[in-house]
Design a protein around this motif. Sequence first.
Motif, PDB file in Angstrom:
ATOM      1  N   PRO A 159      46.493  46.864  43.070  1.00 42.25           N
ATOM      2  CA  PRO A 159      45.906  45.575  42.668  1.00 42.25           C
ATOM      3  C   PRO A 159      44.840  45.060  43.623  1.00 42.25           C
ATOM      4  N   ARG A 160      43.836  44.413  43.019  1.00 38.11           N
ATOM      5  CA  ARG A 160      42.752  43.778  43.745  1.00 38.11           C
ATOM      6  C   ARG A 160      42.955  42.258  43.701  1.00 38.11           C
ATOM      7  N   LYS A 161      42.120  41.515  44.378  1.00 33.94           N
ATOM      8  CA  LYS A 161      42.251  40.061  44.378  1.00 33.94           C
ATOM      9  C   LYS A 161      42.131  39.503  42.961  1.00 33.94           C
ATOM     10  N   VAL A 162      41.216  40.071  42.171  1.00 34.24           N
ATOM     11  CA  VAL A 162      40.997  39.575  40.814  1.00 34.24           C
ATOM     12  C   VAL A 162      42.199  39.833  39.907  1.00 34.24           C
ATOM     13  N   ASP A 163      43.103  40.682  40.331  1.00 34.78           N
ATOM     14  CA  ASP A 163      44.252  41.054  39.509  1.00 34.78           C
ATOM     15  C   ASP A 163      45.454  40.128  39.696  1.00 34.78           C
ATOM     16  N   GLU A 164      45.304  39.063  40.474  1.00 38.42           N
ATOM     17  CA  GLU A 164      46.421  38.157  40.757  1.00 38.42           C
ATOM     18  C   GLU A 164      47.099  37.631  39.485  1.00 38.42           C
ATOM     19  N   PRO A 165      46.345  37.213  38.441  1.00 35.08           N
ATOM     20  CA  PRO A 165      47.031  36.749  37.232  1.00 35.08           C
ATOM     21  C   PRO A 165      47.939  37.816  36.614  1.00 35.08           C
ATOM     22  N   ALA A 166      47.503  39.060  36.636  1.00 36.15           N
ATOM     23  CA  ALA A 166      48.339  40.133  36.078  1.00 36.15           C
ATOM     24  C   ALA A 166      49.618  40.299  36.892  1.00 36.15           C
ATOM     25  N   LEU A 167      49.521  40.135  38.209  1.00 34.06           N
ATOM     26  CA  LEU A 167      50.699  40.259  39.055  1.00 34.06           C
ATOM     27  C   LEU A 167      51.695  39.138  38.787  1.00 34.06           C
ATOM     28  N   ASN A 168      51.205  38.026  38.219  1.00 30.49           N
ATOM     29  CA  ASN A 168      52.070  36.908  37.855  1.00 30.49           C
ATOM     30  C   ASN A 168      52.464  36.930  36.380  1.00 30.49           C
ATOM     31  N   GLY A 169      52.062  37.979  35.667  1.00 27.65           N
ATOM     32  CA  GLY A 169      52.441  38.125  34.269  1.00 27.65           C
ATOM     33  C   GLY A 169      51.531  37.449  33.278  1.00 27.65           C
ATOM     34  N   ASP A 170      50.390  36.915  33.735  1.00 29.05           N
ATOM     35  CA  ASP A 170      49.456  36.236  32.831  1.00 29.05           C
ATOM     36  C   ASP A 170      48.295  37.173  32.499  1.00 29.05           C
ATOM     37  N   VAL A 171      48.561  38.125  31.622  1.00 30.79           N
ATOM     38  CA  VAL A 171      47.541  39.116  31.260  1.00 30.79           C
ATOM     39  C   VAL A 171      46.394  38.462  30.501  1.00 30.79           C
ATOM     40  N   LYS A 172      46.697  37.466  29.706  1.00 30.89           N
ATOM     41  CA  LYS A 172      45.654  36.774  28.940  1.00 30.89           C
ATOM     42  C   LYS A 172      44.593  36.191  29.874  1.00 30.89           C
ATOM     43  N   LYS A 173      45.007  35.461  30.902  1.00 26.74           N
ATOM     44  CA  LYS A 173      44.076  34.881  31.865  1.00 26.74           C
ATOM     45  C   LYS A 173      43.358  35.978  32.636  1.00 26.74           C
TER      46      LYS A 173
END
Length: 296
Positions: A20-34
Amino acid sequence: METRRVKVPAATIWKSKESPRKVDEPALNGDVKKWVQQMSDEESVALSDDDLLQTQALFNDEVIVDHFDGDWAKVYVPSQKDDSDSRGYPGWVPTKLLSESQISYPPVTSIVRIAVRTANLYDENKKPVLEISLGTVLPQTGVDGDFIEVVTPLGKGYIDKSAATLPFVGDNAGETMVEMARQFLGERYLWAGTSSYGFDCSGFAYTLHRVLGFDIPRDADDQQESGLPLAPEEIQPGDLVFFAYDHGTGYVHHVGMYIGHGKMIEARTPGAKVDIAELTEPKFASEFAGFRRYWR
């Protein structure tokens, strides 16, 4: 080994904990839509160029936990067949996206498959608690008026009956999948995507089949090895079309869904969107690797 359940709309499964990169933070929190909405085209393309992702698992999907390492879990997704491991598709996922313990569901009356682009999951007071994706599979435990009662990693819940009713019903399952696919025209390609927030080519085919209860492999090369082989004169809407390197004789790298009249609908490539293409397009004509049917 133990099993857990995905408790967010879509859990992204990474190649490694370091991916994961910094921009991937929403995905790491389960918010794939964002996550998908805020990524630039360049950042989206880099997911494939840098080989960062494996796949996605949808809400309530079971994963087999190999082991935990800090805030991460090495898992296998048994609902996604992969030739690399008999347990299912492998990868790493943040532990917080999974249920805290193994879940045993009570006897159920049937299985519910979300058949619309997205649907609300409601709590016992019929208040929305989560948006879930097309293809999500839930155990049904009852009916309450216009709602279906389900059990989930978050406890008892409800979905609208209409969310589990196919909005498009053709003369056969293939035509129904094609009509479902059309609603995603213009949607952004997402490397490793299997949810309504973004698909890769084989994830698109996988999820469309899953809605109708057809169990197919996760990746294009595995999809091409199974199913019913078809001659060109036998193809119908809903059949899969495969493409391979070395003029169609090498590694299978792409799949589309035939829609009739010499055309297919596809999640084309990183940086592009879901579109309709002619099978005679030079790139595709030179790499054609056959047709397969899974609906029957």
